[in-house]
Design a protein around this motif. Structure first.
Motif, PDB file in Angstrom:
ATOM      1  N   LYS A 183    -143.307  34.215  30.570  1.00 30.51           N
ATOM      2  CA  LYS A 183    -141.977  34.740  30.909  1.00 30.51           C
ATOM      3  C   LYS A 183    -140.972  34.427  29.799  1.00 30.51           C
ATOM      4  CE  LYS A 183    -138.429  34.479  34.496  1.00 30.51           C
ATOM      5  NZ  LYS A 183    -138.105  33.962  35.865  1.00 30.51           N
ATOM      6  N   MET A 184    -141.064  33.224  29.227  1.00 33.31           N
ATOM      7  CA  MET A 184    -140.099  32.804  28.215  1.00 33.31           C
ATOM      8  C   MET A 184    -140.288  33.509  26.878  1.00 33.31           C
ATOM      9  SD  MET A 184    -138.002  30.931  29.763  1.00 33.31           S
ATOM     10  CE  MET A 184    -137.060  30.459  28.320  1.00 33.31           C
ATOM     11  N   LEU A 185    -141.402  34.207  26.706  1.00 32.26           N
ATOM     12  CA  LEU A 185    -141.600  34.984  25.479  1.00 32.26           C
ATOM     13  C   LEU A 185    -140.559  36.098  25.363  1.00 32.26           C
ATOM     14  CD1 LEU A 185    -145.498  35.308  25.329  1.00 32.26           C
ATOM     15  CD2 LEU A 185    -144.026  33.928  23.841  1.00 32.26           C
ATOM     16  N   THR A 186    -139.976  36.482  26.495  1.00 29.67           N
ATOM     17  CA  THR A 186    -138.942  37.520  26.490  1.00 29.67           C
ATOM     18  C   THR A 186    -137.589  36.966  26.053  1.00 29.67           C
ATOM     19  OG1 THR A 186    -138.327  37.153  28.808  1.00 29.67           O
ATOM     20  CG2 THR A 186    -140.138  38.672  28.393  1.00 29.67           C
ATOM     21  N   CYS A 187    -137.520  35.652  25.861  1.00 26.37           N
ATOM     22  CA  CYS A 187    -136.242  35.007  25.538  1.00 26.37           C
ATOM     23  C   CYS A 187    -136.098  34.647  24.067  1.00 26.37           C
ATOM     24  CB  CYS A 187    -136.083  33.734  26.367  1.00 26.37           C
ATOM     25  SG  CYS A 187    -135.538  34.045  28.045  1.00 26.37           S
ATOM     26  N   LYS A 188    -136.924  35.235  23.230  1.00 28.78           N
ATOM     27  CA  LYS A 188    -136.832  34.926  21.806  1.00 28.78           C
ATOM     28  C   LYS A 188    -135.466  35.306  21.252  1.00 28.78           C
ATOM     29  CE  LYS A 188    -141.715  35.171  20.485  1.00 28.78           C
ATOM     30  NZ  LYS A 188    -142.714  35.858  19.622  1.00 28.78           N
ATOM     31  N   GLU A 189    -134.958  34.431  20.385  1.00 27.43           N
ATOM     32  CA  GLU A 189    -133.702  34.651  19.657  1.00 27.43           C
ATOM     33  C   GLU A 189    -132.485  34.660  20.576  1.00 27.43           C
ATOM     34  OE1 GLU A 189    -134.050  38.087  17.198  1.00 27.43           O
ATOM     35  OE2 GLU A 189    -135.823  37.355  16.149  1.00 27.43           O
ATOM     36  N   LEU A 203    -134.210  24.022  26.103  1.00 27.81           N
ATOM     37  CA  LEU A 203    -133.927  24.904  24.970  1.00 27.81           C
ATOM     38  C   LEU A 203    -134.847  24.589  23.797  1.00 27.81           C
ATOM     39  CD1 LEU A 203    -130.016  24.868  25.063  1.00 27.81           C
ATOM     40  CD2 LEU A 203    -131.562  26.543  26.101  1.00 27.81           C
ATOM     41  N   ARG A 204    -135.086  23.320  23.570  1.00 32.82           N
ATOM     42  CA  ARG A 204    -135.983  22.911  22.480  1.00 32.82           C
ATOM     43  C   ARG A 204    -137.416  23.366  22.757  1.00 32.82           C
ATOM     44  NH1 ARG A 204    -138.889  17.955  21.503  1.00 32.82           N
ATOM     45  NH2 ARG A 204    -139.059  17.462  19.279  1.00 32.82           N
ATOM     46  N   ARG A 205    -137.840  23.248  23.986  1.00 35.16           N
ATOM     47  CA  ARG A 205    -139.199  23.645  24.353  1.00 35.16           C
ATOM     48  C   ARG A 205    -139.443  25.111  24.028  1.00 35.16           C
ATOM     49  NH1 ARG A 205    -143.815  21.433  24.852  1.00 35.16           N
ATOM     50  NH2 ARG A 205    -142.774  19.690  25.929  1.00 35.16           N
ATOM     51  N   TYR A 206    -138.432  25.953  24.275  1.00 44.56           N
ATOM     52  CA  TYR A 206    -138.624  27.398  24.119  1.00 44.56           C
ATOM     53  C   TYR A 206    -137.852  27.989  22.929  1.00 44.56           C
ATOM     54  CZ  TYR A 206    -141.133  27.043  28.474  1.00 44.56           C
ATOM     55  OH  TYR A 206    -142.061  26.696  29.435  1.00 44.56           O
ATOM     56  N   ASN A 207    -137.509  27.119  21.992  1.00 41.55           N
ATOM     57  CA  ASN A 207    -136.906  27.558  20.721  1.00 41.55           C
ATOM     58  C   ASN A 207    -135.663  28.418  20.922  1.00 41.55           C
ATOM     59  OD1 ASN A 207    -138.966  26.344  19.029  1.00 41.55           O
ATOM     60  ND2 ASN A 207    -140.330  27.976  19.748  1.00 41.55           N
ATOM     61  N   ILE A 208    -134.816  28.002  21.846  1.00 46.07           N
ATOM     62  CA  ILE A 208    -133.547  28.679  22.080  1.00 46.07           C
ATOM     63  C   ILE A 208    -132.437  27.846  21.443  1.00 46.07           C
ATOM     64  CG2 ILE A 208    -131.901  29.458  23.833  1.00 46.07           C
ATOM     65  CD1 ILE A 208    -134.331  29.802  25.708  1.00 46.07           C
ATOM     66  N   LYS A 209    -131.628  28.464  20.604  1.00 41.74           N
ATOM     67  CA  LYS A 209    -130.625  27.716  19.846  1.00 41.74           C
ATOM     68  C   LYS A 209    -129.308  27.589  20.596  1.00 41.74           C
ATOM     69  CE  LYS A 209    -128.518  27.245  15.291  1.00 41.74           C
ATOM     70  NZ  LYS A 209    -128.434  27.752  13.900  1.00 41.74           N
ATOM     71  N   SER A 210    -128.821  26.354  20.666  1.00 41.39           N
ATOM     72  CA  SER A 210    -127.510  26.090  21.236  1.00 41.39           C
ATOM     73  C   SER A 210    -126.513  25.920  20.099  1.00 41.39           C
ATOM     74  CB  SER A 210    -127.537  24.823  22.096  1.00 41.39           C
ATOM     75  OG  SER A 210    -126.242  24.516  22.572  1.00 41.39           O
ATOM     76  N   ALA A 287    -135.035  29.298  33.815  1.00 35.77           N
ATOM     77  CA  ALA A 287    -135.608  30.319  32.925  1.00 35.77           C
ATOM     78  C   ALA A 287    -134.968  31.677  33.144  1.00 35.77           C
ATOM     79  CB  ALA A 287    -137.114  30.399  33.147  1.00 35.77           C
ATOM     80  N   THR A 288    -134.881  32.081  34.402  1.00 30.67           N
ATOM     81  CA  THR A 288    -134.362  33.415  34.722  1.00 30.67           C
ATOM     82  C   THR A 288    -132.919  33.573  34.278  1.00 30.67           C
ATOM     83  OG1 THR A 288    -135.851  33.623  36.611  1.00 30.67           O
ATOM     84  CG2 THR A 288    -133.921  35.052  36.584  1.00 30.67           C
ATOM     85  N   ARG A 289    -132.102  32.568  34.522  1.00 27.30           N
ATOM     86  CA  ARG A 289    -130.677  32.690  34.220  1.00 27.30           C
ATOM     87  C   ARG A 289    -130.384  32.614  32.733  1.00 27.30           C
ATOM     88  NH1 ARG A 289    -128.419  29.363  39.544  1.00 27.30           N
ATOM     89  NH2 ARG A 289    -129.328  30.824  41.041  1.00 27.30           N
ATOM     90  N   ILE A 290    -131.215  31.913  31.997  1.00 23.31           N
ATOM     91  CA  ILE A 290    -131.047  31.901  30.548  1.00 23.31           C
ATOM     92  C   ILE A 290    -131.508  33.235  29.956  1.00 23.31           C
ATOM     93  CG2 ILE A 290    -131.923  30.906  28.395  1.00 23.31           C
ATOM     94  CD1 ILE A 290    -131.879  28.183  29.751  1.00 23.31           C
ATOM     95  N   CYS A 291    -132.561  33.798  30.527  1.00 22.72           N
ATOM     96  CA  CYS A 291    -133.160  35.008  29.955  1.00 22.72           C
ATOM     97  C   CYS A 291    -132.498  36.304  30.413  1.00 22.72           C
ATOM     98  CB  CYS A 291    -134.643  35.051  30.299  1.00 22.72           C
ATOM     99  SG  CYS A 291    -135.593  33.736  29.518  1.00 22.72           S
ATOM    100  N   GLN A 292    -131.786  36.261  31.506  1.00 22.91           N
ATOM    101  CA  GLN A 292    -131.262  37.514  32.070  1.00 22.91           C
ATOM    102  C   GLN A 292    -130.194  38.132  31.179  1.00 22.91           C
ATOM    103  OE1 GLN A 292    -129.776  36.298  35.910  1.00 22.91           O
ATOM    104  NE2 GLN A 292    -127.952  35.326  35.087  1.00 22.91           N
TER     105      GLN A 292
END
Length: 292
Positions: A183-189, A203-210, A287-292
């Motif tokens: 599911k988190m593969l859709t959250c790249k970049e 965020l670190r686990r899924y390479n999401i930048k803060s 996951a859902t709320r970060i990716c939506q």
């Protein structure tokens, strides 16, 4: 006949012995329940709806601690503002730091954001590092293993049951992680800002930048100067997501969103913070709320 009945009662009580487990926060409590099953009675001390740094030390919590066989704390300094006086008042030797009935989960986790120096000039920082590691769903496996080992130490008669529960839970959780990773593969970049550094581990686990926090420093209320600086950073970098927790004020996040066109999403920092009832539901919401 009376001897048989008495023996049956004793064997039954041994088989279904209840280890009284207190956890400071709900995520650890849910994991302890999974590992302990019917052999444990789990009590969560802090409500997930409040700031985990500043829980009101109610007298009712003293009574709970007084009868506990095991205390599981988050550690990393997260409970320093409220737990020590409760432990002193409870006067339960079994669950004091260093005793068999005390488990500091932070000793089993690789902490990030460890400061090079500690000073009040840097805000309310934690000397051991960022204590909000439980937002990383992979840390659940580390916590489960540590809890199983500690329960076996306290209640060696049922060591095999705790191990079986651990193996079953581990298998189920690895399957869940596989689905979550997909599911988190859709959250790249994805680009975000946070109110407090609550979600750095996720965020670190899924390479999401803060790109920053609404707080200028940990535990310090946002200033006008810092808010304007954060707005400019978001505009310059195309940040369109603001991660707002359940307990901080929301006025500043809404103002920033109006100025940047970003979306404010409420992210739970602990199981039950916004109604989640299971571990899966808790991490799914993040996951859902970060990716939506």
């Amino acid at each position: 006949m009376q001897k048989i009945i008495l023996l049956t009662v004793l064997l039954t009580s041994l088989l279904f012995a209840s280890v009284k487990v207190d956890t400071t926060y709900a995520t650890a409590g849910a994991i302890a329940q999974k590992i302990g099953g019917r052999l444990v009675h789990v009590t969560v001390l802090a409500s997930p709806k409040y700031d985990p740094h500043f829980i009101t030390p109610k007298p009712s919590l003293i009574a709970k601690l007084r009868h506990a066989d095991l205390l599981i704390i988050n550690g990393g300094g997260l409970e320093l503002g409220w737990l020590p006086p409760l432990l002193r008042a409870a006067n339960n030797a079994k669950i004091q730091n260093g005793r068999k009935g005390f488990l500091d989960m932070s000793h089993y986790v690789h902490m990030i954001n460890v400061p090079s120096s500690v000073s009040r000039a840097f805000g309310d920082i934690h000397a051991q590092g960022n204590p909000h590691y439980a937002t990383d769903p992979y840390v659940v496996l580390v916590m489960a293993k540590a809890i199983a080992q500690k329960l076996a130490e306290i209640d060696p008669v049922h060591e095999n049951i705790y191990q079986e529960n651990l193996e079953k839970f581990t298998k189920e959780w690895k399957k869940y992680l596989k689905n979550l990773d997909a599911k988190m593969l859709t959250c790249k970049e994805k680009k975000v800002v946070q109110y407090h550094r609550l979600f750095n581990y996720f965020l670190r686990r899924y390479n999401i930048k803060s790109y920053g926090t609404i707080e200028p420093l940990p535990g310090i209320a946002p200033s006008s100067k810092h808010t304007i600086e954060l707005i400019n950073i978001m505009k310059d970098n195309g940040v369109k997501k603001i991660l707002q927790d359940v307990y901080h004020e929301r006025k500043t996040a809404k103002f920033i969103a109006q100025k940047t066109g970003a979306k404010v999403v409420i992210i739970p920092h602990d199981l039950g913070a916004d109604g989640s009832k299971t571990l899966q539901e808790f991490y799914n919401k993040i996951a859902t709320r970060i990716c939506q």
